[in-house]
Scaffold this active site. Structure first.
Site, PDB file in Angstrom:
ATOM      1  N   PRO A 169      33.223  60.989  42.687  1.00  0.00           N
ATOM      2  CA  PRO A 169      33.460  61.703  41.106  1.00  0.00           C
ATOM      3  C   PRO A 169      33.174  61.043  39.911  1.00  0.00           C
ATOM      4  O   PRO A 169      33.340  60.262  40.149  1.00  0.00           O
ATOM      5  CB  PRO A 169      35.206  61.707  41.715  1.00  0.00           C
ATOM      6  CG  PRO A 169      35.671  60.623  42.570  1.00  0.00           C
ATOM      7  CD  PRO A 169      34.001  60.427  43.260  1.00  0.00           C
ATOM      8  N   ASN A 170      33.227  61.661  38.730  1.00  0.00           N
ATOM      9  CA  ASN A 170      32.858  61.585  37.919  1.00  0.00           C
ATOM     10  C   ASN A 170      31.116  61.210  37.342  1.00  0.00           C
ATOM     11  O   ASN A 170      30.958  60.757  36.238  1.00  0.00           O
ATOM     12  CB  ASN A 170      33.994  60.246  37.237  1.00  0.00           C
ATOM     13  CG  ASN A 170      35.031  61.213  37.082  1.00  0.00           C
ATOM     14  OD1 ASN A 170      35.486  62.219  36.807  1.00  0.00           O
ATOM     15  ND2 ASN A 170      36.313  61.316  37.933  1.00  0.00           N
TER      16      ASN A 170
ATOM     17  N   SER B 262      29.235  49.024  37.618  1.00  0.00           N
ATOM     18  CA  SER B 262      30.125  48.141  36.403  1.00  0.00           C
ATOM     19  C   SER B 262      30.315  46.509  37.819  1.00  0.00           C
ATOM     20  O   SER B 262      30.740  46.906  38.939  1.00  0.00           O
ATOM     21  CB  SER B 262      31.505  48.990  36.109  1.00  0.00           C
ATOM     22  OG  SER B 262      32.335  49.028  36.836  1.00  0.00           O
TER      23      SER B 262
ATOM     24  N   ASP C 136      37.120  55.494  56.559  1.00  0.00           N
ATOM     25  CA  ASP C 136      37.266  55.827  58.265  1.00  0.00           C
ATOM     26  C   ASP C 136      35.509  56.051  58.207  1.00  0.00           C
ATOM     27  O   ASP C 136      34.697  56.797  59.462  1.00  0.00           O
ATOM     28  CB  ASP C 136      38.589  56.840  58.319  1.00  0.00           C
ATOM     29  CG  ASP C 136      39.402  56.343  58.921  1.00  0.00           C
ATOM     30  OD1 ASP C 136      39.176  55.460  59.079  1.00  0.00           O
ATOM     31  OD2 ASP C 136      40.245  57.067  59.247  1.00  0.00           O
TER      32      ASP C 136
ATOM     33  N   ARG D   9      37.412  44.320  35.500  1.00  0.00           N
ATOM     34  CA  ARG D   9      37.471  45.072  34.854  1.00  0.00           C
ATOM     35  C   ARG D   9      39.681  45.190  35.309  1.00  0.00           C
ATOM     36  O   ARG D   9      40.105  44.667  35.589  1.00  0.00           O
ATOM     37  CB  ARG D   9      37.507  46.569  34.805  1.00  0.00           C
ATOM     38  CG  ARG D   9      35.848  46.394  34.756  1.00  0.00           C
ATOM     39  CD  ARG D   9      35.621  47.580  34.901  1.00  0.00           C
ATOM     40  NE  ARG D   9      35.442  48.794  34.077  1.00  0.00           N
ATOM     41  CZ  ARG D   9      35.326  50.016  34.954  1.00  0.00           C
ATOM     42  NH1 ARG D   9      34.370  51.055  35.921  1.00  0.00           N
ATOM     43  NH2 ARG D   9      35.942  50.906  33.666  1.00  0.00           N
TER      44      ARG D   9
ATOM     45  N   ASN E 244      27.979  55.064  46.038  1.00  0.00           N
ATOM     46  CA  ASN E 244      29.087  54.934  44.820  1.00  0.00           C
ATOM     47  C   ASN E 244      29.988  56.002  45.124  1.00  0.00           C
ATOM     48  O   ASN E 244      29.894  57.134  44.187  1.00  0.00           O
ATOM     49  CB  ASN E 244      27.964  55.283  43.588  1.00  0.00           C
ATOM     50  CG  ASN E 244      28.871  54.424  42.190  1.00  0.00           C
ATOM     51  OD1 ASN E 244      30.346  54.465  42.892  1.00  0.00           O
ATOM     52  ND2 ASN E 244      28.926  54.349  41.153  1.00  0.00           N
TER      53      ASN E 244
ATOM     54  N   HIS F  64      28.064  50.013  42.443  1.00  0.00           N
ATOM     55  CA  HIS F  64      29.171  50.314  41.602  1.00  0.00           C
ATOM     56  C   HIS F  64      28.488  50.042  40.438  1.00  0.00           C
ATOM     57  O   HIS F  64      27.497  48.535  40.156  1.00  0.00           O
ATOM     58  CB  HIS F  64      30.314  49.167  41.225  1.00  0.00           C
ATOM     59  CG  HIS F  64      31.259  50.018  42.844  1.00  0.00           C
ATOM     60  ND1 HIS F  64      32.048  51.453  42.898  1.00  0.00           N
ATOM     61  CD2 HIS F  64      31.619  48.736  43.730  1.00  0.00           C
ATOM     62  CE1 HIS F  64      32.339  50.911  43.753  1.00  0.00           C
ATOM     63  NE2 HIS F  64      32.398  49.956  44.643  1.00  0.00           N
TER      64      HIS F  64
ATOM     65  N   ALA G  70      35.924  56.345  41.893  1.00  0.00           N
ATOM     66  CA  ALA G  70      37.508  55.580  41.964  1.00  0.00           C
ATOM     67  C   ALA G  70      38.079  56.025  43.767  1.00  0.00           C
ATOM     68  O   ALA G  70      38.854  55.259  43.989  1.00  0.00           O
ATOM     69  CB  ALA G  70      38.206  56.384  41.451  1.00  0.00           C
TER      70      ALA G  70
ATOM     71  N   HIS H 129      38.495  52.889  45.727  1.00  0.00           N
ATOM     72  CA  HIS H 129      40.082  51.951  45.999  1.00  0.00           C
ATOM     73  C   HIS H 129      41.063  52.651  46.621  1.00  0.00           C
ATOM     74  O   HIS H 129      41.917  51.633  46.612  1.00  0.00           O
ATOM     75  CB  HIS H 129      40.523  52.129  44.226  1.00  0.00           C
ATOM     76  CG  HIS H 129      38.788  51.498  43.641  1.00  0.00           C
ATOM     77  ND1 HIS H 129      38.600  50.168  43.358  1.00  0.00           N
ATOM     78  CD2 HIS H 129      38.591  52.102  42.651  1.00  0.00           C
ATOM     79  CE1 HIS H 129      37.396  50.632  43.182  1.00  0.00           C
ATOM     80  NE2 HIS H 129      37.236  51.251  42.215  1.00  0.00           N
TER      81      HIS H 129
ATOM     82  N   TYR I 183      30.001  52.547  31.700  1.00  0.00           N
ATOM     83  CA  TYR I 183      28.197  52.587  32.226  1.00  0.00           C
ATOM     84  C   TYR I 183      27.192  53.339  31.826  1.00  0.00           C
ATOM     85  O   TYR I 183      26.015  53.393  32.633  1.00  0.00           O
ATOM     86  CB  TYR I 183      28.915  54.148  33.270  1.00  0.00           C
ATOM     87  CG  TYR I 183      30.354  53.832  33.295  1.00  0.00           C
ATOM     88  CD1 TYR I 183      30.667  52.937  34.961  1.00  0.00           C
ATOM     89  CD2 TYR I 183      31.567  54.046  33.248  1.00  0.00           C
ATOM     90  CE1 TYR I 183      31.606  53.012  35.197  1.00  0.00           C
ATOM     91  CE2 TYR I 183      33.039  54.851  33.460  1.00  0.00           C
ATOM     92  CZ  TYR I 183      33.305  54.045  34.947  1.00  0.00           C
ATOM     93  OH  TYR I 183      33.733  53.761  35.728  1.00  0.00           O
TER      94      TYR I 183
ATOM     95  N   ARG J 146      29.655  59.433  29.565  1.00  0.00           N
ATOM     96  CA  ARG J 146      30.909  58.815  30.120  1.00  0.00           C
ATOM     97  C   ARG J 146      31.441  57.305  29.947  1.00  0.00           C
ATOM     98  O   ARG J 146      30.465  56.747  30.396  1.00  0.00           O
ATOM     99  CB  ARG J 146      31.347  59.060  31.580  1.00  0.00           C
ATOM    100  CG  ARG J 146      32.066  58.827  32.291  1.00  0.00           C
ATOM    101  CD  ARG J 146      32.216  58.662  33.371  1.00  0.00           C
ATOM    102  NE  ARG J 146      33.417  57.859  34.160  1.00  0.00           N
ATOM    103  CZ  ARG J 146      33.620  57.836  35.571  1.00  0.00           C
ATOM    104  NH1 ARG J 146      32.572  57.227  36.209  1.00  0.00           N
ATOM    105  NH2 ARG J 146      34.351  56.671  35.989  1.00  0.00           N
TER     106      ARG J 146
ATOM    107  N   GLU K 119      27.671  49.795  49.214  1.00  0.00           N
ATOM    108  CA  GLU K 119      29.130  50.332  48.412  1.00  0.00           C
ATOM    109  C   GLU K 119      28.270  49.536  47.515  1.00  0.00           C
ATOM    110  O   GLU K 119      27.952  48.633  47.212  1.00  0.00           O
ATOM    111  CB  GLU K 119      30.096  49.900  48.975  1.00  0.00           C
ATOM    112  CG  GLU K 119      30.900  49.764  47.702  1.00  0.00           C
ATOM    113  CD  GLU K 119      32.327  48.677  48.028  1.00  0.00           C
ATOM    114  OE1 GLU K 119      32.443  48.079  48.691  1.00  0.00           O
ATOM    115  OE2 GLU K 119      33.131  48.473  46.793  1.00  0.00           O
TER     116      GLU K 119
ATOM    117  N   ARG L 180      40.523  48.487  40.137  1.00  0.00           N
ATOM    118  CA  ARG L 180      39.611  48.532  40.796  1.00  0.00           C
ATOM    119  C   ARG L 180      38.675  46.592  42.036  1.00  0.00           C
ATOM    120  O   ARG L 180      38.009  47.175  42.054  1.00  0.00           O
ATOM    121  CB  ARG L 180      38.530  48.402  39.354  1.00  0.00           C
ATOM    122  CG  ARG L 180      38.098  49.651  38.754  1.00  0.00           C
ATOM    123  CD  ARG L 180      37.915  49.712  37.523  1.00  0.00           C
ATOM    124  NE  ARG L 180      38.197  50.527  36.373  1.00  0.00           N
ATOM    125  CZ  ARG L 180      38.247  52.295  36.651  1.00  0.00           C
ATOM    126  NH1 ARG L 180      37.691  52.783  37.492  1.00  0.00           N
ATOM    127  NH2 ARG L 180      38.762  52.799  35.512  1.00  0.00           N
TER     128      ARG L 180
END
Ligand code: DQA
Length: 147
Positions: A9-10, A101, A86, A106, A73, A99, A76, A79, A22, A17, A97, A110
């Site tokens: 998302p985002n 940032s 799962d 932060r 990635n 990210h 959110a 978190h 970012y 953004r 995984e 996060r």
């Protein structure tokens, strides 16, 4: 060998953004550069982005059929999504995984990743190079598996 790069998302809004967090690059431009690197390494990348949890889960499920690994990635969802966690543990291929940032420097929320324990590893804080490092990590892992 195919690797799926999933963005949650985002992340479709990269470039506009919070550029201070970012960066200024769009997701398309990040993906293109990553694709060029993968090609040199002998891997084919596929890209998927969605703002919906269910679609991300479907993409993870589908990856097990024809991909050797996944770079994820989860935004959110990282978190708090036990459903994505799962899905990662349900598939046998390695999921890295990622990210952009440094999530540990932060907001408090996060600092928790519910997906980290089921991922092959985590890379955070290097902007677009987090994806490059994830690709290197998978490459290293695959080369070790061959031996
Ligand atoms: C992010 C970090 C997350 O905390 C955030 O919700 C994102 C992006 C990153 O790439 O730094 O959407 O995953």
């Amino acid at each position: 060998m195919k690797i799926l790069v999933i963005n949650g998302p985002n992340l479709n809004l990269l470039g506009e953004r919070e550029p201070n967090v970012y960066g200024n690059e769009t997701l398309n431009s990040i993906n293109e550069e990553l694709s060029a690197k993968a090609e040199k390494m002998g891997y084919e990348l596929e890209f998927f982005q969605s703002n919906s949890e269910g679609e991300l889960i479907d993409a993870l499920h589908a990856s097990r059929l024809d991909c050797a690994g996944v770079i994820l990635n989860a935004g959110a969802y990282t978190h708090y999504s036990y459903a994505i966690r799962d899905a990662i543990s349900a598939i046998k291929i390695p999921v890295v995984e990622v990210h952009l940032s440094n999530v540990n420097s932060r907001d408090e929320f996060r600092k928790t990743s519910v997906i980290a324990p089921v991922c092959a590893g985590t890379i955070a804080g290097f902007g677009k190079y987090s994806y490059h490092l994830a690709l290197d990590a998978l490459g290293y892992r695959f080369s070790k598996e061959k031996k």
